[in-house]
Design an enzyme around this catalytic site. Structure first.
Site, mmCIF file in Angstrom:
data_model
loop_
_atom_site.group_PDB
_atom_site.id
_atom_site.type_symbol
_atom_site.label_atom_id
_atom_site.label_comp_id
_atom_site.label_asym_id
_atom_site.label_seq_id
_atom_site.Cartn_x
_atom_site.Cartn_y
_atom_site.Cartn_z
ATOM 1 N N GLN A 73 13.845 57.800 69.380
ATOM 2 C CA GLN A 73 13.024 58.127 68.222
ATOM 3 C C GLN A 73 11.882 57.138 68.082
ATOM 4 O O GLN A 73 12.096 55.920 68.036
ATOM 5 C CB GLN A 73 13.826 58.132 66.923
ATOM 6 C CG GLN A 73 12.947 58.718 65.812
ATOM 7 C CD GLN A 73 13.554 58.629 64.430
ATOM 8 O OE1 GLN A 73 13.858 57.546 63.958
ATOM 9 N NE2 GLN A 73 13.700 59.775 63.792
ATOM 10 N N CYS A 103 11.206 58.799 57.470
ATOM 11 C CA CYS A 103 11.567 57.489 56.927
ATOM 12 C C CYS A 103 10.657 57.132 55.748
ATOM 13 O O CYS A 103 9.437 57.190 55.864
ATOM 14 C CB CYS A 103 11.466 56.420 58.016
ATOM 15 S SG CYS A 103 11.853 54.775 57.390
HETATM 16 C C1 LIG Z 1 21.709 52.802 58.116
HETATM 17 C C2 LIG Z 1 20.803 53.988 58.294
HETATM 18 C C3 LIG Z 1 19.657 53.865 59.052
HETATM 19 C C4 LIG Z 1 18.807 54.970 59.248
HETATM 20 N N1 LIG Z 1 17.742 54.864 60.087
HETATM 21 C C5 LIG Z 1 17.015 55.972 60.409
HETATM 22 C C6 LIG Z 1 16.016 55.937 61.427
HETATM 23 O O1 LIG Z 1 15.771 54.908 62.083
HETATM 24 N N2 LIG Z 1 15.320 57.088 61.671
HETATM 25 C C7 LIG Z 1 15.575 58.254 61.000
HETATM 26 O O2 LIG Z 1 14.947 59.284 61.266
HETATM 27 N N3 LIG Z 1 16.521 58.315 60.041
HETATM 28 C C8 LIG Z 1 17.259 57.208 59.760
HETATM 29 N N4 LIG Z 1 18.276 57.298 58.851
HETATM 30 C C9 LIG Z 1 18.555 58.605 58.216
HETATM 31 C C10 LIG Z 1 19.561 59.408 59.054
HETATM 32 O O3 LIG Z 1 19.052 59.691 60.342
HETATM 33 C C11 LIG Z 1 19.902 60.723 58.346
HETATM 34 O O4 LIG Z 1 18.736 61.490 58.235
HETATM 35 C C12 LIG Z 1 20.486 60.503 56.952
HETATM 36 O O5 LIG Z 1 21.471 59.479 56.954
HETATM 37 C C13 LIG Z 1 21.101 61.805 56.410
HETATM 38 O O6 LIG Z 1 22.146 62.240 57.231
HETATM 39 P P1 LIG Z 1 23.699 62.007 56.819
HETATM 40 O O7 LIG Z 1 23.860 62.509 55.419
HETATM 41 O O8 LIG Z 1 24.503 62.781 57.830
HETATM 42 O O9 LIG Z 1 23.942 60.523 56.897
HETATM 43 C C14 LIG Z 1 19.118 56.212 58.647
HETATM 44 C C15 LIG Z 1 20.286 56.321 57.873
HETATM 45 C C16 LIG Z 1 21.135 55.237 57.703
HETATM 46 C C17 LIG Z 1 22.407 55.404 56.911
#
Ligand SMILES: Cc1cc2nc3c(=O)[nH]c(=O)nc-3n(C[C@H](O)[C@H](O)[C@H](O)COP(=O)(O)O)c2cc1C
Length: 341
Positions: A73, A103
């Protein structure tokens, strides 16, 4: 559904993927997850174009061939620089390039990329087109349904039309808005409401575009339900915090046997990797911090976690430390946590 994308050297199966997560989905985490699911598409943490161009590239883009398929990414908004970085990443063996349009952090906003690109669909289309012109591997985008006071019906459609026009290979939609003022990145994963219906409608309006749903998917059963409507699901926090769930993904979602018959066997398979990485100077905790949630519900799981949390950080901690943590589990019960559970 269009979940299989032909890539140079193989087919990309995007029915189930693990989300890019900063500080979490590093190469050790990905290697560990790969022991639990052979066919899941894995994502790196977001890496900015500036870091790829000016940083310690060999370290930032390092991965083990066993991790593949892995999508890198990128965070950025300059089409030429993104294309340059995409070509570099292809050379490092990544199977897909993904552009971050979700983000909300202040740092990312200052750089004018991430979620604020939801307001610049034409630029995102240019970024995709520039990367597609440079690489043979798939180029995808991960976005939100909108930002701030945008109408998701309009904003998500505009972004989708722009990237589809640039021949994007798939669109991953985190099914909630990002509110760019007043919420922390963490709150932006919890406070804006989820709207799965918006993503289902997007798929109906763009039947030929592979669309992957992300956000709040907590179980493999929920993933299976969404897969009836969409090309893929992406799981983030549930996959990281409760990695035991991943052992069921291959047999229950993807129709192939799990890589190991039970959690114990998968954990044991991490030992040669630990020995190899420690010999290269990696500290045990850098690997085992990702494993803490593996045995949730198994008797001894708390002792396993506590042992790793306290002992793996000490100088000299090694594979024996990990074996000692495993020995605190009720081995018979850990072996019963099978892929079919
Ligand atoms: C610790 C952490 C770091 C994240 N870093 C990124 C990232 O670098 N790039 C991104 O697109 N989303 C990032 N996200 C968002 C996740 O990719 C995802 O979109 C979000 O957690 C929702 O999905 P979930 O409900 O299954 O966790 C991050 C989420 C968490 C919890």
């Amino acid at each position: 559904m269009n979940s299989d994308i032909t890539i140079a050297g193989g087919v990309m199966d995007r029915r189930f993927s693990i989300a890019p997560m900063m500080d979490w989905t590093d190469r050790h985490c990905r290697f560990f997850h790969r022991l639990l699911t052979r066919c899941t598409l894995l994502y790196t943490e977001m890496i900015t174009t500036g870091a790829v161009i000016h940083g310690d590239r060999a370290r930032l883009l390092a991965s083990d061939p066993a991790e593949q398929p892995v999508a890198l990414q990128l965070g950025g908004c300059d089409p030429r620089t993104l294309a340059e970085c995409a070509a570099i990443a292809e050379g490092f063996g990544f199977g897909e390039i993904n552009l971050n349009v979700g983000c909300p952090s202040d740092r990312v906003q200052e750089g004018r990329f991430g979620a604020c690109l939801m307001a610049e669909p034409a630029l995102v289309g240019d970024c995709v087109a520039a990367m597609k012109a440079k690489v043979r591997i798939p180029v995808t985008v991960k976005c939100r349904i909108g930002i701030d006071d945008q109408d998701p019906e309009v904003a998500l459609e505009a972004l989708t039309a722009a990237v589809e026009g640039a021949s994007v290979d798939a669109l991953i939609v985190h099914a909630r808005k990002a509110w760019l003022e007043g919420l922390s990145p963490r709150e932006n994963r919890e406070v804006p409401p989820l709207d799965y219906g918006r993503v289902y409608r997007l798929k109906a309006a763009h039947p030929r575009l592979p669309i992957v749903l992300n956000g709040g998917i907590a179980t493999v059963e929920q993933a299976a339900e969404h897969l009836r409507h969409l090309d893929g699901v992406m799981m983030g926090r549930a996959a990281y915090q409760e990695p035991w769930r991943l052992l069921a993904v291959d047999p229950q979602l993807l129709g192939v046997p799990a890589p190991f018959p039970d959690l114990n066997a998968a954990a044991m398979a991490l030992i040669p990797y630990i020995e190899r990485e420690l010999a290269r100077g990696v500290r045990l905790h850098a690997i085992t911090r990702h494993v803490l949630g593996l045995f949730r519900g198994v008797p001894g799981a708390r002792a396993f976690r506590r042992h790793l949390a306290t002992e793996a950080v000490k100088p000299g901690a090694d594979a024996a430390t990990f074996r000692a943590a495993l020995a605190l589990l009720d081995g018979a019960r850990a072996s019963m946590q099978t892929a079919a559970a």
